[in-house]
Write a protein that holds these residues in place. Structure first.
Motif, short mmCIF file in Angstrom:
data_model
loop_
_atom_site.label_atom_id
_atom_site.label_comp_id
_atom_site.label_asym_id
_atom_site.label_seq_id
_atom_site.Cartn_x
_atom_site.Cartn_y
_atom_site.Cartn_z
N MET A 88 -2.02 -7.32 5.87
CA MET A 88 -3.16 -6.63 5.26
C MET A 88 -2.67 -5.62 4.24
SD MET A 88 -6.00 -7.61 6.45
CE MET A 88 -6.03 -9.12 7.38
N HIS A 144 -2.22 -2.41 2.03
CA HIS A 144 -2.58 -0.99 2.17
C HIS A 144 -2.39 -0.33 0.82
CE1 HIS A 144 -1.26 -0.90 6.70
NE2 HIS A 144 -2.37 -1.55 6.51
N ARG A 155 -4.04 1.70 10.66
CA ARG A 155 -3.93 0.48 9.85
C ARG A 155 -5.32 0.03 9.40
NH1 ARG A 155 1.03 0.41 12.23
NH2 ARG A 155 2.60 -0.41 10.81
N ALA A 156 -6.30 0.17 10.30
CA ALA A 156 -7.67 -0.20 9.93
C ALA A 156 -8.20 0.74 8.83
CB ALA A 156 -8.58 -0.15 11.16
N THR A 201 -6.46 -0.32 5.55
CA THR A 201 -6.96 -1.61 5.08
C THR A 201 -8.36 -1.45 4.49
OG1 THR A 201 -5.64 -2.76 6.73
CG2 THR A 201 -7.48 -4.00 5.80
N HIS A 202 -9.19 -0.65 5.16
CA HIS A 202 -10.55 -0.42 4.65
C HIS A 202 -10.50 0.29 3.30
CE1 HIS A 202 -14.68 1.18 4.42
NE2 HIS A 202 -15.01 0.17 5.20
N HIS A 235 -8.17 0.19 1.10
CA HIS A 235 -7.68 -0.75 0.10
C HIS A 235 -8.74 -1.79 -0.26
CE1 HIS A 235 -5.53 -4.27 -1.46
NE2 HIS A 235 -4.62 -3.42 -1.90
N ASP A 236 -9.26 -2.46 0.77
CA ASP A 236 -10.11 -3.64 0.52
C ASP A 236 -11.53 -3.27 0.13
OD1 ASP A 236 -7.87 -4.99 1.31
OD2 ASP A 236 -8.72 -5.86 3.12
N GLU A 278 1.95 -10.13 -0.65
CA GLU A 278 1.74 -9.25 -1.81
C GLU A 278 2.91 -9.35 -2.80
OE1 GLU A 278 1.50 -8.45 1.47
OE2 GLU A 278 0.72 -6.42 1.68
#
Ligand SMILES: NC(=O)c1ccc[n+]([C@@H]2O[C@H](COP(=O)([O-])OP(=O)(O)OC[C@H]3O[C@@H](n4cnc5c(N)ncnc54)[C@H](OP(=O)(O)O)[C@@H]3O)[C@@H](O)[C@H]2O)c1
Ligand SMILES: [Zn+2]
Length: 379
Positions: free
Chosen positions: A1, A3, A138-139, A142-143, A145-146, A366
Protein backbone atom coordinates in the motif's frame (compact mmCIF):
# COMPACT_ATOMS: atom_id res chain seq x y z
CA UNK A 1 0.00 0.00 0.00
CA UNK A 2 1.63 3.28 -1.01
CA UNK A 3 2.20 5.80 1.77
CA UNK A 4 3.17 9.47 1.66
CA UNK A 5 6.80 10.41 2.31
CA UNK A 6 6.77 10.87 6.11
CA UNK A 7 8.98 13.58 7.54
CA UNK A 8 9.20 13.81 11.34
CA UNK A 9 9.99 17.38 12.41
CA UNK A 10 10.79 18.59 15.92
CA UNK A 11 12.75 21.11 17.90
CA UNK A 12 14.60 19.42 20.72
CA UNK A 13 16.69 20.48 23.72
CA UNK A 14 20.23 19.23 24.35
CA UNK A 15 18.72 16.67 26.75
CA UNK A 16 16.27 15.37 24.15
CA UNK A 17 13.13 17.13 25.40
CA UNK A 18 10.30 18.63 23.34
CA UNK A 19 9.00 20.95 26.04
CA UNK A 20 9.27 21.62 29.76
CA UNK A 21 6.58 20.75 32.31
CA UNK A 22 5.26 24.32 32.69
CA UNK A 23 1.85 25.38 31.36
CA UNK A 24 3.32 27.63 28.63
CA UNK A 25 4.91 26.07 25.56
CA UNK A 26 8.71 26.23 25.75
CA UNK A 27 10.08 27.92 22.64
CA UNK A 28 13.07 25.89 21.52
CA UNK A 29 13.60 27.40 18.05
CA UNK A 30 14.38 30.98 17.15
CA UNK A 31 12.90 33.17 14.37
CA UNK A 32 15.21 31.80 11.64
CA UNK A 33 14.19 28.24 12.42
CA UNK A 34 10.49 29.07 12.59
CA UNK A 35 10.89 30.48 9.09
CA UNK A 36 12.63 27.26 7.96
CA UNK A 37 9.73 25.24 9.41
CA UNK A 38 7.32 27.50 7.51
CA UNK A 39 9.15 26.61 4.30
CA UNK A 40 8.97 22.87 5.05
CA UNK A 41 5.24 23.23 5.73
CA UNK A 42 4.76 25.05 2.43
CA UNK A 43 6.47 22.12 0.65
CA UNK A 44 4.15 19.59 2.32
CA UNK A 45 0.72 18.36 1.25
CA UNK A 46 -0.35 17.79 4.85
CA UNK A 47 0.79 18.54 8.41
CA UNK A 48 0.00 16.10 11.23
CA UNK A 49 0.10 16.57 15.00
CA UNK A 50 -1.18 14.34 17.78
CA UNK A 51 -4.20 15.32 19.88
CA UNK A 52 -1.82 15.71 22.84
CA UNK A 53 -0.07 18.59 21.08
CA UNK A 54 -3.41 20.19 20.17
CA UNK A 55 -4.40 20.12 23.85
CA UNK A 56 -1.00 21.26 25.17
CA UNK A 57 -0.04 23.96 22.66
CA UNK A 58 -3.24 24.98 20.81
CA UNK A 59 -1.20 25.42 17.58
CA UNK A 60 -2.46 26.93 14.30
CA UNK A 61 -0.09 25.03 11.99
CA UNK A 62 -0.27 27.49 9.11
CA UNK A 63 2.00 28.53 6.29
CA UNK A 64 2.64 32.04 7.62
CA UNK A 65 4.42 33.52 4.62
CA UNK A 66 2.01 35.12 2.12
CA UNK A 67 4.58 34.58 -0.66
CA UNK A 68 4.77 30.86 0.07
CA UNK A 69 0.98 30.57 0.10
CA UNK A 70 0.80 32.46 -3.21
CA UNK A 71 3.42 30.12 -4.70
CA UNK A 72 1.36 27.11 -3.62
CA UNK A 73 -1.77 28.56 -5.23
CA UNK A 74 0.15 29.42 -8.42
CA UNK A 75 1.23 25.77 -8.56
CA UNK A 76 -2.41 24.65 -8.39
CA UNK A 77 -2.29 23.61 -4.72
CA UNK A 78 -4.46 24.85 -1.83
CA UNK A 79 -3.00 27.86 0.00
CA UNK A 80 -2.62 25.79 3.16
CA UNK A 81 -1.63 22.16 3.56
CA UNK A 82 -4.28 19.74 4.83
CA UNK A 83 -4.22 19.68 8.65
CA UNK A 84 -4.37 16.23 10.22
CA UNK A 85 -4.67 15.07 13.79
CA UNK A 86 -4.94 11.66 15.42
CA UNK A 87 -6.96 10.88 18.55
CA UNK A 88 -7.96 7.52 19.97
CA UNK A 89 -10.58 8.98 22.29
CA UNK A 90 -11.99 11.69 20.01
CA UNK A 91 -11.57 14.12 22.91
CA UNK A 92 -11.03 17.26 20.81
CA UNK A 93 -11.86 20.85 21.76
CA UNK A 94 -13.90 22.41 18.92
CA UNK A 95 -12.78 25.91 19.94
CA UNK A 96 -9.06 25.10 19.42
CA UNK A 97 -7.13 27.25 16.91
CA UNK A 98 -6.47 24.15 14.78
CA UNK A 99 -10.09 24.07 13.55
CA UNK A 100 -10.72 27.76 12.92
CA UNK A 101 -7.60 28.53 10.86
CA UNK A 102 -6.09 27.35 7.57
CA UNK A 103 -7.67 25.02 5.03
CA UNK A 104 -9.11 21.50 5.20
CA UNK A 105 -8.85 19.29 8.28
CA UNK A 106 -9.10 15.58 8.92
CA UNK A 107 -9.14 13.59 12.18
CA UNK A 108 -8.11 9.93 12.25
CA UNK A 109 -9.59 8.09 15.16
CA UNK A 110 -10.89 4.73 16.39
CA UNK A 111 -14.44 3.44 15.91
CA UNK A 112 -15.25 4.52 19.45
CA UNK A 113 -13.46 7.89 19.19
CA UNK A 114 -15.25 8.70 15.94
CA UNK A 115 -18.57 9.07 17.76
CA UNK A 116 -17.14 11.54 20.31
CA UNK A 117 -15.14 13.45 17.66
CA UNK A 118 -18.06 13.74 15.26
CA UNK A 119 -20.22 15.07 18.08
CA UNK A 120 -17.62 17.62 19.20
CA UNK A 121 -16.70 18.83 15.72
CA UNK A 122 -20.20 18.89 14.19
CA UNK A 123 -20.75 21.82 11.86
CA UNK A 124 -17.03 22.59 11.46
CA UNK A 125 -16.69 20.73 8.15
CA UNK A 126 -14.00 18.44 9.55
CA UNK A 127 -13.58 14.98 8.00
CA UNK A 128 -13.68 12.40 10.85
CA UNK A 129 -12.24 9.08 9.66
CA UNK A 130 -12.32 5.93 11.76
CA UNK A 131 -9.52 3.47 10.98
CA UNK A 132 -10.83 0.58 13.09
CA UNK A 133 -10.94 -0.44 16.75
CA UNK A 134 -7.49 1.10 17.39
CA UNK A 135 -5.41 3.71 15.62
CA UNK A 136 -3.64 1.81 12.84
CA UNK A 137 -0.88 4.04 11.46
CA UNK A 138 -0.59 2.11 8.21
CA UNK A 139 -4.31 2.62 7.61
CA UNK A 140 -3.91 6.35 8.36
CA UNK A 141 -1.03 6.70 5.89
CA UNK A 142 -2.77 4.66 3.20
CA UNK A 143 -5.92 6.76 3.56
CA UNK A 144 -3.93 10.00 3.38
CA UNK A 145 -2.19 8.77 0.22
CA UNK A 146 -5.09 7.15 -1.61
CA UNK A 147 -8.06 9.27 -0.57
CA UNK A 148 -6.55 12.68 0.24
CA UNK A 149 -3.78 12.55 -2.39
CA UNK A 150 -1.05 13.35 0.16
CA UNK A 151 2.42 12.60 -1.18
CA UNK A 152 4.48 14.50 1.41
CA UNK A 153 3.43 14.47 5.07
CA UNK A 154 5.12 16.65 7.68
CA UNK A 155 4.64 15.36 11.24
CA UNK A 156 5.13 18.02 13.91
CA UNK A 157 4.87 15.85 17.02
CA UNK A 158 4.40 15.32 19.77
CA UNK A 159 6.55 12.66 21.31
CA UNK A 160 4.02 9.87 21.29
CA UNK A 161 3.30 10.31 17.60
CA UNK A 162 7.01 10.57 16.67
CA UNK A 163 7.80 7.49 18.77
CA UNK A 164 5.14 5.33 17.13
CA UNK A 165 5.99 6.34 13.58
CA UNK A 166 9.70 5.68 14.10
CA UNK A 167 9.11 2.40 15.97
CA UNK A 168 6.80 1.10 13.27
CA UNK A 169 9.35 1.84 10.54
CA UNK A 170 7.11 4.45 8.95
CA UNK A 171 9.40 7.51 9.07
CA UNK A 172 11.25 8.37 5.86
CA UNK A 173 13.19 11.27 7.34
CA UNK A 174 13.83 13.09 10.63
CA UNK A 175 14.43 16.83 10.78
CA UNK A 176 15.58 17.89 14.23
CA UNK A 177 16.42 21.41 15.31
CA UNK A 178 18.79 21.07 18.26
CA UNK A 179 18.30 24.05 20.58
CA UNK A 180 21.14 25.30 22.83
CA UNK A 181 19.36 24.73 26.14
CA UNK A 182 18.87 22.02 28.73
CA UNK A 183 15.39 21.37 30.17
CA UNK A 184 16.66 19.23 33.04
CA UNK A 185 13.25 17.93 34.18
CA UNK A 186 12.80 14.16 34.34
CA UNK A 187 9.12 14.29 33.40
CA UNK A 188 9.37 16.78 30.55
CA UNK A 189 8.08 15.34 27.20
CA UNK A 190 10.75 13.38 25.36
CA UNK A 191 11.33 13.33 21.62
CA UNK A 192 11.36 9.52 21.58
CA UNK A 193 10.01 7.22 24.28
CA UNK A 194 11.24 3.83 25.37
CA UNK A 195 10.47 0.62 23.48
CA UNK A 196 11.89 -1.32 20.56
CA UNK A 197 13.07 0.55 17.48
CA UNK A 198 13.73 -1.11 14.10
CA UNK A 199 17.28 -2.44 13.98
CA UNK A 200 17.76 -2.01 17.74
CA UNK A 201 19.98 0.50 19.56
CA UNK A 202 22.97 -0.25 17.32
CA UNK A 203 21.11 0.80 14.21
CA UNK A 204 22.61 4.07 12.99
CA UNK A 205 20.56 6.41 10.85
CA UNK A 206 22.16 8.07 7.87
CA UNK A 207 23.02 11.72 8.44
CA UNK A 208 22.08 13.64 5.29
CA UNK A 209 22.49 17.27 6.36
CA UNK A 210 23.57 19.54 9.19
CA UNK A 211 23.11 23.29 9.02
CA UNK A 212 23.18 26.12 11.59
CA UNK A 213 19.88 28.06 11.55
CA UNK A 214 20.30 31.00 13.90
CA UNK A 215 21.41 29.45 17.19
CA UNK A 216 19.93 26.00 16.53
CA UNK A 217 21.44 23.25 14.42
CA UNK A 218 19.27 21.49 11.87
CA UNK A 219 20.07 17.80 11.60
CA UNK A 220 18.45 15.60 8.95
CA UNK A 221 18.55 11.80 9.25
CA UNK A 222 17.22 8.90 7.22
CA UNK A 223 16.34 5.65 9.08
CA UNK A 224 18.18 2.67 7.58
CA UNK A 225 16.85 -0.49 9.29
CA UNK A 226 14.98 -2.88 6.96
CA UNK A 227 11.43 -3.90 7.81
CA UNK A 228 10.74 -7.20 9.51
CA UNK A 229 9.20 -10.21 7.79
CA UNK A 230 6.59 -9.38 5.17
CA UNK A 231 6.00 -5.86 6.51
CA UNK A 232 7.89 -3.18 4.57
CA UNK A 233 9.52 -0.20 6.31
CA UNK A 234 10.18 3.24 4.90
CA UNK A 235 13.87 2.25 4.81
CA UNK A 236 13.00 -0.71 2.55
CA UNK A 237 11.85 1.82 -0.03
CA UNK A 238 15.10 3.81 0.20
CA UNK A 239 17.26 0.67 -0.19
CA UNK A 240 15.19 -0.56 -3.11
CA UNK A 241 15.57 2.85 -4.76
CA UNK A 242 19.34 2.40 -4.43
CA UNK A 243 19.12 -1.06 -6.03
CA UNK A 244 17.19 0.47 -8.94
CA UNK A 245 19.84 3.20 -9.30
CA UNK A 246 22.59 0.56 -9.35
CA UNK A 247 20.81 -1.16 -12.25
CA UNK A 248 21.72 1.86 -14.37
CA UNK A 249 25.45 1.06 -13.84
CA UNK A 250 25.21 -2.27 -15.69
CA UNK A 251 27.11 -2.59 -18.98
CA UNK A 252 24.26 -2.75 -21.52
CA UNK A 253 23.28 -6.15 -22.94
CA UNK A 254 20.74 -7.35 -25.53
CA UNK A 255 20.57 -10.79 -23.95
CA UNK A 256 20.25 -10.09 -20.20
CA UNK A 257 18.51 -7.74 -17.77
CA UNK A 258 20.19 -4.81 -16.07
CA UNK A 259 19.64 -5.32 -12.34
CA UNK A 260 20.98 -3.76 -9.14
CA UNK A 261 21.17 -5.37 -5.69
CA UNK A 262 22.05 -4.35 -2.13
CA UNK A 263 22.49 -6.58 0.93
CA UNK A 264 21.63 -4.85 4.21
CA UNK A 265 22.02 -6.17 7.78
CA UNK A 266 19.10 -5.99 10.24
CA UNK A 267 20.64 -2.93 11.91
CA UNK A 268 20.71 -1.03 8.60
CA UNK A 269 24.41 -1.54 7.83
CA UNK A 270 25.06 -2.00 4.12
CA UNK A 271 26.98 -5.28 3.69
CA UNK A 272 27.48 -5.16 -0.07
CA UNK A 273 26.08 -3.92 -3.35
CA UNK A 274 26.36 -5.14 -6.91
CA UNK A 275 24.96 -4.97 -10.41
CA UNK A 276 24.66 -7.28 -13.40
CA UNK A 277 27.86 -7.93 -15.39
CA UNK A 278 29.84 -6.03 -12.76
CA UNK A 279 32.58 -8.64 -12.36
CA UNK A 280 32.22 -10.71 -15.55
CA UNK A 281 29.97 -10.75 -18.63
CA UNK A 282 27.41 -13.15 -17.11
CA UNK A 283 27.33 -12.22 -13.43
CA UNK A 284 23.98 -11.26 -11.90
CA UNK A 285 23.47 -8.40 -9.43
CA UNK A 286 22.59 -10.49 -6.36
CA UNK A 287 25.47 -12.85 -7.12
CA UNK A 288 27.91 -9.93 -7.50
CA UNK A 289 26.79 -8.44 -4.17
CA UNK A 290 26.78 -11.72 -2.19
CA UNK A 291 30.26 -12.59 -3.51
CA UNK A 292 31.62 -9.57 -1.60
CA UNK A 293 30.44 -10.92 1.79
CA UNK A 294 32.38 -13.63 3.65
CA UNK A 295 30.38 -16.89 3.67
CA UNK A 296 29.01 -17.50 7.15
CA UNK A 297 28.99 -13.79 8.08
CA UNK A 298 26.74 -13.86 11.18
CA UNK A 299 24.76 -10.88 9.87
CA UNK A 300 23.49 -12.79 6.80
CA UNK A 301 20.57 -14.67 8.45
CA UNK A 302 19.07 -11.36 9.60
CA UNK A 303 19.89 -9.52 6.39
CA UNK A 304 17.65 -8.36 3.55
CA UNK A 305 18.57 -8.60 -0.13
CA UNK A 306 17.15 -5.76 -2.23
CA UNK A 307 17.01 -6.54 -5.92
CA UNK A 308 15.45 -4.33 -8.59
CA UNK A 309 14.28 -7.51 -10.40
CA UNK A 310 12.93 -10.71 -8.83
CA UNK A 311 15.90 -13.06 -8.22
CA UNK A 312 16.26 -15.62 -11.01
CA UNK A 313 14.98 -19.18 -10.51
CA UNK A 314 16.77 -20.80 -13.45
CA UNK A 315 19.82 -19.80 -15.43
CA UNK A 316 21.98 -21.35 -18.09
CA UNK A 317 25.19 -19.45 -17.35
CA UNK A 318 25.80 -20.75 -13.80
CA UNK A 319 24.95 -23.87 -11.79
CA UNK A 320 22.85 -22.03 -9.19
CA UNK A 321 20.25 -19.30 -9.81
CA UNK A 322 20.26 -16.21 -7.60
CA UNK A 323 17.25 -17.36 -5.52
CA UNK A 324 19.34 -20.42 -4.56
CA UNK A 325 22.45 -18.31 -3.87
CA UNK A 326 20.40 -16.08 -1.56
CA UNK A 327 19.02 -19.06 0.38
CA UNK A 328 22.44 -20.74 0.53
CA UNK A 329 23.92 -17.55 1.97
CA UNK A 330 21.37 -17.85 4.79
CA UNK A 331 19.37 -14.74 3.86
CA UNK A 332 15.66 -15.04 4.61
CA UNK A 333 14.24 -11.72 3.44
CA UNK A 334 14.11 -10.31 -0.10
CA UNK A 335 12.61 -7.03 -1.30
CA UNK A 336 12.12 -6.53 -5.01
CA UNK A 337 10.36 -4.14 -7.37
CA UNK A 338 9.60 -6.10 -10.53
CA UNK A 339 8.44 -9.66 -11.22
CA UNK A 340 10.57 -11.26 -13.94
CA UNK A 341 8.85 -11.07 -17.34
CA UNK A 342 9.07 -13.97 -19.83
CA UNK A 343 11.72 -12.18 -21.93
CA UNK A 344 14.49 -14.75 -21.46
CA UNK A 345 13.04 -17.51 -19.25
CA UNK A 346 9.38 -18.60 -19.37
CA UNK A 347 7.45 -18.59 -16.07
CA UNK A 348 10.49 -17.89 -13.91
CA UNK A 349 9.36 -17.81 -10.29
CA UNK A 350 12.29 -16.82 -8.10
CA UNK A 351 9.96 -15.26 -5.57
CA UNK A 352 8.04 -18.55 -5.35
CA UNK A 353 11.25 -20.51 -4.86
CA UNK A 354 12.32 -18.16 -2.06
CA UNK A 355 8.90 -18.24 -0.37
CA UNK A 356 8.71 -22.04 -0.59
CA UNK A 357 12.00 -22.18 1.35
CA UNK A 358 10.51 -19.98 4.09
CA UNK A 359 11.93 -16.61 3.04
CA UNK A 360 9.84 -13.44 3.26
CA UNK A 361 9.47 -11.86 -0.17
CA UNK A 362 8.23 -8.29 -0.34
CA UNK A 363 7.30 -6.80 -3.73
CA UNK A 364 7.10 -2.99 -3.82
CA UNK A 365 5.50 -2.24 -7.20
CA UNK A 366 5.88 1.52 -6.64
CA UNK A 367 9.48 1.05 -7.83
CA UNK A 368 8.70 -1.11 -10.87
CA UNK A 369 9.08 1.70 -13.40
CA UNK A 370 12.51 2.63 -11.95
CA UNK A 371 13.57 -1.05 -12.13
CA UNK A 372 12.43 -1.28 -15.75
CA UNK A 373 14.04 1.99 -16.89
CA UNK A 374 17.53 0.57 -17.72
CA UNK A 375 15.85 -2.36 -19.55
CA UNK A 376 13.73 -0.40 -22.02
CA UNK A 377 15.84 -1.57 -24.98
CA UNK A 378 14.74 -5.18 -24.29
CA UNK A 379 11.05 -4.50 -25.12
N1 LIG B 1 9.37 20.76 20.31
C1 LIG B 1 8.56 20.40 19.35
O1 LIG B 1 8.92 20.44 18.18
C2 LIG B 1 7.19 19.90 19.69
C3 LIG B 1 6.29 19.59 18.67
C4 LIG B 1 5.05 19.08 19.02
C5 LIG B 1 4.72 18.86 20.34
N2 LIG B 1 5.62 19.18 21.31
C6 LIG B 1 5.31 18.92 22.71
O2 LIG B 1 4.93 17.56 22.87
C7 LIG B 1 3.99 17.46 23.94
C8 LIG B 1 2.80 16.66 23.48
O3 LIG B 1 3.25 15.36 23.14
P1 LIG B 1 2.39 14.06 23.49
O4 LIG B 1 3.25 12.90 23.29
O5 LIG B 1 1.73 14.29 24.79
O6 LIG B 1 1.20 14.13 22.43
P2 LIG B 1 1.06 13.82 20.87
O7 LIG B 1 2.05 12.84 20.40
O8 LIG B 1 0.92 15.11 20.15
O9 LIG B 1 -0.40 13.18 20.87
C9 LIG B 1 -0.67 12.00 21.58
C10 LIG B 1 -2.14 11.71 21.38
O10 LIG B 1 -2.38 11.32 20.04
C11 LIG B 1 -3.37 10.29 20.00
N3 LIG B 1 -2.67 9.07 19.60
C12 LIG B 1 -1.40 8.94 19.20
N4 LIG B 1 -1.14 7.67 18.89
C13 LIG B 1 -2.25 6.97 19.12
C14 LIG B 1 -2.61 5.58 18.99
N5 LIG B 1 -1.74 4.67 18.54
N6 LIG B 1 -3.85 5.21 19.31
C15 LIG B 1 -4.73 6.10 19.74
N7 LIG B 1 -4.46 7.43 19.89
C16 LIG B 1 -3.23 7.84 19.56
C17 LIG B 1 -3.88 10.17 21.43
O11 LIG B 1 -4.93 11.11 21.51
P3 LIG B 1 -6.18 10.96 22.51
O12 LIG B 1 -5.60 11.12 23.89
O13 LIG B 1 -7.10 12.06 22.11
O14 LIG B 1 -6.76 9.58 22.31
C18 LIG B 1 -2.67 10.60 22.23
O15 LIG B 1 -3.02 11.05 23.53
C19 LIG B 1 3.64 18.88 24.33
O16 LIG B 1 4.34 19.21 25.50
C20 LIG B 1 4.13 19.70 23.18
O17 LIG B 1 4.54 21.01 23.55
C21 LIG B 1 6.84 19.72 21.01
ZN1 LIG C 1 20.17 -14.07 -11.07
Amino acid sequence: MPHPYVLLSAAVSLDGRLDDTGPERLLLSGPADFDRVDEVRADSDAILVGAGTLRADNPRLLVNSAERRAARVAAGRPAYPLKVTVSGTGDLDPTANFWSTGGEKVVYTSDEGAVTAAEALRGLGVDVVSVGPGLDWRAVLTHLHDVRGVRRLMVEGGGRVHTQLLQQGLADELQLALAPLVVGQPHAPKLFGSGAYPGGPRSRMRLIETRPVGDVVLMRYVPTAPGTGPVPSAADHRWLELACELAAECPPSRTAFSVGAVVVAADGTELARGYSRESDPVSHAEEAALAKIAPGDPRLPGATVYSSLEPCARRASRPAPCARLILDAGVRRVVTAWREPDTFVAAADGNGLLAAAGADVVVLPEHESAAKAPNRHLN
